[in-house]
Scaffold this motif. Structure first.
Motif, short mmCIF file in Angstrom:
data_model
loop_
_atom_site.label_atom_id
_atom_site.label_comp_id
_atom_site.label_asym_id
_atom_site.label_seq_id
_atom_site.Cartn_x
_atom_site.Cartn_y
_atom_site.Cartn_z
N UNK A 76 -45.21 -5.71 19.32
CA UNK A 76 -44.16 -4.54 18.64
C UNK A 76 -44.45 -3.47 18.54
N UNK A 77 -45.70 -3.10 18.05
CA UNK A 77 -46.80 -2.32 17.92
C UNK A 77 -46.48 -1.16 18.36
N UNK B 56 -44.00 4.37 11.03
CA UNK B 56 -44.02 3.34 10.57
C UNK B 56 -43.80 2.22 10.77
N UNK B 57 -42.01 2.60 11.68
CA UNK B 57 -41.64 1.34 12.00
C UNK B 57 -40.49 1.62 13.32
N UNK B 58 -40.20 0.60 14.28
CA UNK B 58 -38.96 0.72 15.06
C UNK B 58 -39.80 0.96 16.32
N UNK B 59 -39.17 1.71 17.08
CA UNK B 59 -39.20 2.29 19.00
C UNK B 59 -38.96 4.16 18.79
N UNK B 60 -40.54 4.37 18.86
CA UNK B 60 -40.77 5.80 19.03
C UNK B 60 -40.27 5.25 20.87
N UNK B 61 -39.43 6.81 21.01
CA UNK B 61 -38.42 7.09 22.46
C UNK B 61 -40.21 7.62 23.15
N UNK B 62 -40.96 8.40 23.45
CA UNK B 62 -41.56 8.51 23.98
C UNK B 62 -42.68 8.02 24.45
N UNK C 264 -42.40 -4.75 15.01
CA UNK C 264 -42.99 -3.62 15.19
C UNK C 264 -40.52 -3.24 14.46
N UNK C 265 -40.23 -4.27 14.58
CA UNK C 265 -38.81 -4.60 13.72
C UNK C 265 -39.07 -5.02 12.70
N UNK C 266 -40.35 -6.75 12.60
CA UNK C 266 -39.68 -7.71 11.73
C UNK C 266 -40.65 -7.71 10.76
N UNK C 267 -41.57 -7.17 11.09
CA UNK C 267 -43.37 -7.75 9.98
C UNK C 267 -42.42 -6.12 8.93
N UNK C 268 -41.94 -5.87 8.65
CA UNK C 268 -41.85 -5.10 7.77
C UNK C 268 -40.83 -5.94 6.77
N UNK C 269 -39.91 -6.39 7.49
CA UNK C 269 -38.75 -7.46 6.86
C UNK C 269 -39.08 -8.74 6.65
N UNK C 270 -40.63 -9.17 7.25
CA UNK C 270 -41.06 -10.41 6.87
C UNK C 270 -42.40 -10.60 6.06
N UNK C 271 -43.00 -8.90 5.92
CA UNK C 271 -43.47 -8.56 4.56
C UNK C 271 -42.82 -9.12 3.49
N UNK C 272 -41.21 -8.38 3.39
CA UNK C 272 -40.71 -8.32 1.69
C UNK C 272 -39.96 -9.99 1.20
N UNK D 173 -36.98 -17.56 13.59
CA UNK D 173 -36.25 -16.99 14.69
C UNK D 173 -35.70 -15.67 14.64
N UNK D 174 -36.10 -15.17 13.13
CA UNK D 174 -35.77 -14.03 13.42
C UNK D 174 -36.79 -12.74 13.39
N UNK D 175 -38.04 -13.02 14.25
CA UNK D 175 -38.67 -12.50 14.59
C UNK D 175 -38.39 -12.54 16.38
N UNK D 176 -37.86 -13.82 17.23
CA UNK D 176 -37.75 -13.88 17.83
C UNK D 176 -36.27 -12.76 18.58
N UNK D 177 -35.54 -12.58 17.53
CA UNK D 177 -34.15 -11.61 17.71
C UNK D 177 -35.00 -10.38 18.06
N UNK D 178 -35.85 -10.31 17.33
CA UNK D 178 -36.07 -8.60 17.25
C UNK D 178 -36.98 -8.93 18.49
N UNK D 179 -37.53 -9.64 19.06
CA UNK D 179 -38.41 -9.08 20.28
C UNK D 179 -36.78 -8.87 21.94
#
Length: 237
Positions: free
Chosen positions: A14-15, A22-28, A55-63, A74-80
């Motif tokens: 995902x990264x 820092x997170x998410x999807x960079x279009x380029x 890229x989506x769940x790492x920041x969430x899981x850290x918290x 399962x949350x990580x799976x949904x991020x994929x």
């Protein structure tokens, strides 16, 4: 142009979709990856992809350190699945046919994983994006990639990273570190080279599924791997 492989499984973290964000999807960044994959697909290579969700769940899981592990997985799976849908959209924007199959049932947005259908899509030269890992908690997307690679009868698993191969040491910390052109599974274990997690690594070794570790961000690297040129590190029996 003769290719080294006819059917491959590409493992994307995902990264790798974040670029410098820092997170998410960079279009380029995602478009650069998609164009590279389309280039090898246009050569006749059948491509399956397993994508992670860091890229989506790492920041969430850290918290969420106290969260139940299965729930977090399962949350990580949904991020994929979110990443898989983004990849499919990007592929279609460049004229490549792609399908998403999810190990978790989400029929409104993706097909449920079915091996015969996935193989049919590959044979039709559609790019198949496998989402939601194995569909089970406690397994990494590395393991999902090894599993799907074996199920699809792929000749090789290409592990796309930010480093252009497996090195004797961390090249960012040790300027004397050198890249292995190829290494056996047993040598990688003996030298404690961290190619991927143990479960995935063992499955690849048992199924005789070679691994090539390469940098997805190095221009032309994916095509050079497919053509059998000296790119990345080949891990083999």
């Amino acid at each position: 142009m003769t290719t080294q492989y006819k059917r491959i499984l590409l493992k994307l973290s995902g990264e790798s979709l974040m670029g410098n964000d820092p997170f998410g999807i960079n279009r380029d960044t995602i478009m650069n990856i998609v164009r590279q994959v389309k280039e090898i697909a246009d050569l006749g290579v059948q491509v399956g992809i397993v994508v992670g969700g860091g890229n989506i769940f790492r920041g969430v899981s850290a918290q969420a350190g106290s969260m139940d592990r299965a729930t977090a997985d399962y949350m990580g799976m949904m991020a994929t699945v979110m990443n898989a849908l983004a990849l499919k959209d990007a592929f279609e924007s460049v004229g490549a046919k792609a399908r998403v199959q999810s190990a978790l049932s989400m029929q409104q947005i993706a097909e449920t994983y079915a091996r015969p259908k996935a193989i049919q899509y590959l044979e039709e030269h559609k790019i198949v994006i496998f989402a939601a890992g194995t569909g089970n908690p406690f397994f990494t997307t590395d393991t999902a990639a090894a599993l799907r690679g074996a199920e699809m009868g792929c000749e090789v698993m290409l592990k796309a990273t930010n480093v252009d191969g497996v090195y004797t040491a961390d090249p960012k910390k040790d300027p004397a570190a050198t890249r292995y052109k190829n290494v056996t599974f047993n040598e990688a274990i003996e030298k404690k080279l961290k190619v991927m997690d143990t479960t995935a690594f063992t499955l690849c070794q048992e199924r005789n599924l070679n691994i090539v570790v390469f940098s997805i961000h190095k221009a032309g690297a994916l095509k050079r791997v497919i053509l059998g040129e000296d790119e990345g590190t080949l891990v083999h029996n």
